[in-house]
Design an enzyme around this catalytic site. Structure first.
Site, short mmCIF file in Angstrom:
data_model
loop_
_atom_site.label_atom_id
_atom_site.label_comp_id
_atom_site.label_asym_id
_atom_site.label_seq_id
_atom_site.Cartn_x
_atom_site.Cartn_y
_atom_site.Cartn_z
N TYR A 1 -10.84 -9.25 -4.68
CA TYR A 1 -11.59 -10.51 -4.50
C TYR A 1 -13.05 -10.36 -4.92
O TYR A 1 -13.65 -11.31 -5.41
CB TYR A 1 -11.49 -10.98 -3.05
CG TYR A 1 -10.18 -11.66 -2.72
CD1 TYR A 1 -9.84 -12.87 -3.33
CD2 TYR A 1 -9.30 -11.11 -1.80
CE1 TYR A 1 -8.64 -13.49 -3.02
CE2 TYR A 1 -8.10 -11.74 -1.48
CZ TYR A 1 -7.77 -12.93 -2.10
OH TYR A 1 -6.60 -13.56 -1.80
N GLU B 1 7.36 12.23 11.66
CA GLU B 1 7.56 11.06 10.80
C GLU B 1 7.31 9.77 11.56
O GLU B 1 6.65 8.87 11.06
CB GLU B 1 8.99 11.06 10.23
CG GLU B 1 9.31 9.83 9.39
CD GLU B 1 10.71 9.85 8.79
OE1 GLU B 1 11.38 10.91 8.83
OE2 GLU B 1 11.15 8.80 8.27
#
Lengths: 369, 369
Positions: free
Chosen positions: A101, A197
């Site tokens: 942006y 994990e």
């Protein structure tokens, strides 16, 4: 972020200024403005057998202003470099979506936009990273944020002292940018780092105070660990000389997480030098565990065709191919036709992972390297 | 988790014991064992105009052991209740995936599994929640974990004192279970809570020390906030009497996040009582902001057909239908044909959100209720 503790390489803003100066001088001299971008193609990636990491080769391609096919990318690279310079000068950081942006606008007197989509600006950021030899974080950009940490270490984060031994059930949320000017290490009694994990297993181990009993740092990355978690582990392994053990599901995705942590990834080969941890070891879940720990059949999950295909791909990676124990590990999963999730350990008891599985693995040094 | 600070309602383990006792007595008396499960169907959900939250009605259905269509679910509910009792007794918590594995086994002398898939055990957990009138967290279960917090408050988390004023760039990772026996509140100078949809904007505001300048608590939930973040905000709003402002993208998903935070959701209507925050106010992004803050056209994004359909659905919700300003807000987005992301504020300057947008919104009390 202050710019006080910089590495010996030139600061990022100087590199950007140098790049812009070169382009300007070429223009003033009547030459075609151009700069060289190291190639991020598969052909320019290789596995360094000595360092045991995936690396980029020496291939480069020129990006030229007076070239119809490259002119737009040339302009975009300059725009992104200028925005990063603004961030560095302001001592601020931003997400890669914000960067999109910041650099998006309609070009005066036309209906053409500098960028139409973030899918255009992300690769330009990667081009700039390799061109300047600066990590994204050094350009003051970050991607997503996931992951939390607790354990026997104190870190300083943006001037605040974070005692990871006293972070409750939630833990310290690992930031995206963990370079030495933001994060410094203090007291550390940890003997190793355990990367988990999944968030759920991390909570199990934190609730059981596993890190206190076994003197470690407990960290998770919510699946494939994000750059912040990988970079932080890299720094802890190298600066604090700690071993890293990786604790993942027994499935191709788990193997791949371990592979990326250890060797780096093909698509981001240029980051391996400051992200990959060749000393990392795989603590489980292993395809041998079903038998070794008598995991009941009904908590295993049948492999799908995509799992089988992916497992075969992973077996063929050069860094797994030379290792007999890894060929055995993956082949055994394929023969058993089942995979196993971390949560399946709960079938053996609420605290089985903390009280039996991990202690035995650590005691027997039952790791894959 | 200790069981020291329980609310006045009976403790969860006693409720489980009572449920089991009833079933046993029915059996001993020669009656068909059965219990009543409040209906989690759309027909049994309504919007309470006085309390301004989505609530469950009084509808219940019996779950009977001697009923071919209900027998398996009966058994499953008992199994889940027994596993939760084990967790509560052990003072341990687990994820709903772990719970699935804890309760999965092959029924002796058959080839039938108690559960074949987590999709079977999750609804049973919700049944148990409504049957016992216990939140999932009180059953010692948690779902996913996302979200981080910084700001002018001290909390105690599992006995550790967390000073949210000194949590660096990363912040305190908000845990999934934030009931009073785990989390207690201490000193708080914050005047309000700001919930930010996205991690990137949260980092922007934390880096700019927005919470320090404006005396607030800054929290994000990585999109739709998870239960832990919602429940923590609910407790802070009610126990610390703080206003809550919600800062989201200007798109139907942003409206929906606000809607769930404020009124609760239809699918989890039974949780509204301890999750919904009817006093929450919407601080932006509003469809009026493009003009009010002169956001450049090229950083707006064209609405897709799915956005338009979703926006119309949201306009028709009873809690938005009675509010003229909300009808105007959503209608203006539809007429403008564009949506706007939080990151688009970066187009106005790196610190525009911290330095101009939010201060002006707060000063003008430019909220939607």
């Amino acid at each position: 972020m202050s710019s006080s503790k910089k590495p010996v390489r030139p600061p990022t803003d100087e590199k950007i200024i140098q790049m812009a100066k070169n382009v300007r001088l070429q223009g003033l001299a009547g030459d075609d403005p151009r700069f060289n971008v190291p190639s991020r193609t598969l052909a320019n990636v290789n596995f360094n057998e000595v360092k045991r990491i995936i690396e980029m080769g020496e291939g480069k391609t020129a990006r030229e202003f007076f070239n119809l096919g490259q002119s737009k990318k040339f302009m975009q690279t300059m725009l992104v470099a200028e925005a990063c310079k603004r961030l560095v000068d302001a001592g601020k950081t931003n997400s890669i979506r914000d960067l999109y942006y910041m650099t998006k606008h309609t070009i005066a007197t036309t209906r053409e936009n500098t960028f139409d989509d973030q899918a255009e600006s992300d690769p330009i950021i990667e081009d700039l990273e390799v061109t300047l030899d600066s990590l994204r974080e050094e350009l003051h950009l970050f991607a997503s944020n996931k992951g939390a940490m607790v354990g026997e270490i104190t870190v300083v984060d943006g001037g605040d002292v974070i005692d990871a031994r006293r972070m409750g059930t939630g833990g310290w949320s690992v930031p995206s940018i963990v370079e030495p000017n933001v994060i410094q290490f203090r007291e550390c009694e940890a003997k190793f780092i355990l990367l988990v994990e999944k968030d759920a297993m991390w909570r199990r181990l934190n609730e059981d105070k596993f890190w206190k009993l076994h003197h470690c740092i407990l960290i998770h990355g919510g699946g494939q660990p994000p750059r912040g978690v990988r970079r932080l582990m890299h720094r802890m392994v190298n600066e604090l000389k700690l071993p890293l053990y990786v604790f993942v599901d027994n499935d191709p995705w788990g193997y791949y997480i371990y592979s990326v942590v250890k060797q780096g990834s093909i698509s981001l080969a240029y980051e391996s030098r400051r992200m990959a941890i060749p000393s990392a070891r795989f603590i489980g879940l292993s395809s041998a565990d079903v038998q070794k720990y008598q995991i009941p059949d009904e908590v295993t999950i049948r492999l799908e065709d995509t799992d089988i295909a992916r497992a075969k791909e992973i077996m063929a990676y050069p860094w797994f191919q030379g290792k007999k124990h890894w060929q055995t590990e993956i082949q055994r999963m394929l023969s058993s036709k089942v995979k196993l999730e971390l949560e399946a350990l709960s079938a053996k008891g609420i605290t089985f992972a903390s009280d039996e599985y991990l202690p035995r693995k650590l005691k027997d040094k039952d790791f894959l390297d």
